[in-house]
Design an enzyme around this catalytic site. Structure first.
Site: not given
Ligand SMILES: [Zn+2]
Length: 153
Positions: A65, A68, A114, A117, A137
């Site tokens: 990510c 984070c 995610c 976060c 996607c």
């Molecule tokens: Zn994240």
């Protein structure tokens, strides 16, 4: 392995609990993200198809990510969906992704975020290859390939 039924269950009945949480204000996110990364991950933006750097890359590594650093996807489950966005068939761990029903633009889609976060990543569709049948996607701007990440630090 997750399938489309699992995804619908999460979106309708609630997501798995993440291992940890990262919570920041918009100002704090703006300080560590580019304007485009901020627009996509924190304001549910979408990059133009075929614009993302990671779209056409298949290097080995983990996709983390951008906000984070949590590992979300692995290069081994990345595939070419010809959609113009990086596409994966499974997350690295079931509880790193959260699923939300998205009815914007007159469509019903499943948004993927995610779960650590709440960064907006993209959407998941039931037209992926077997065995999962899933196509995550994902915006290139939401991800970082870990090999790149180490060099960039
Ligand atoms: Zn994240």
């Amino acid at each position: 392995m997750l399938n489309w039924n699992d995804v619908l269950q999460f979106a309708n009945k609630g997501n798995l609990a993440p291992d940890r949480r990262v919570v920041k204000t918009d100002a704090e996110w703006r300080a560590v993200l580019t304007p485009e990364q901020f627009r996509i991950t924190r304001k549910k933006g979408t990059e133009p198809s075929f614009s993302g750097e990671l779209c056409s890359r298949y290097d080995e590594g983990k996709y983390t990510c951008i906000c984070c650093d949590t590992e979300l996807f692995d290069s081994t489950i990345k595939y070419d969906s010809r959609s113009g966005w990086p596409s994966f068939t499974q997350p690295i761990k079931d509880n790193v992704i959260s699923y939300v029903k998205d009815v914007s633009f007159g469509m019903t889609r499943i948004e993927v975020n995610c779960s650590i976060c709440d960064a907006h990543l993209g959407h998941v569709f039931p037209d992926g290859p077997p065995p999962s049948g899933l196509r995550y996607c994902i915006n290139s701007e939401s991800l970082q390939l870990t090999a790149d990440h180490k060099i960039a630090q």
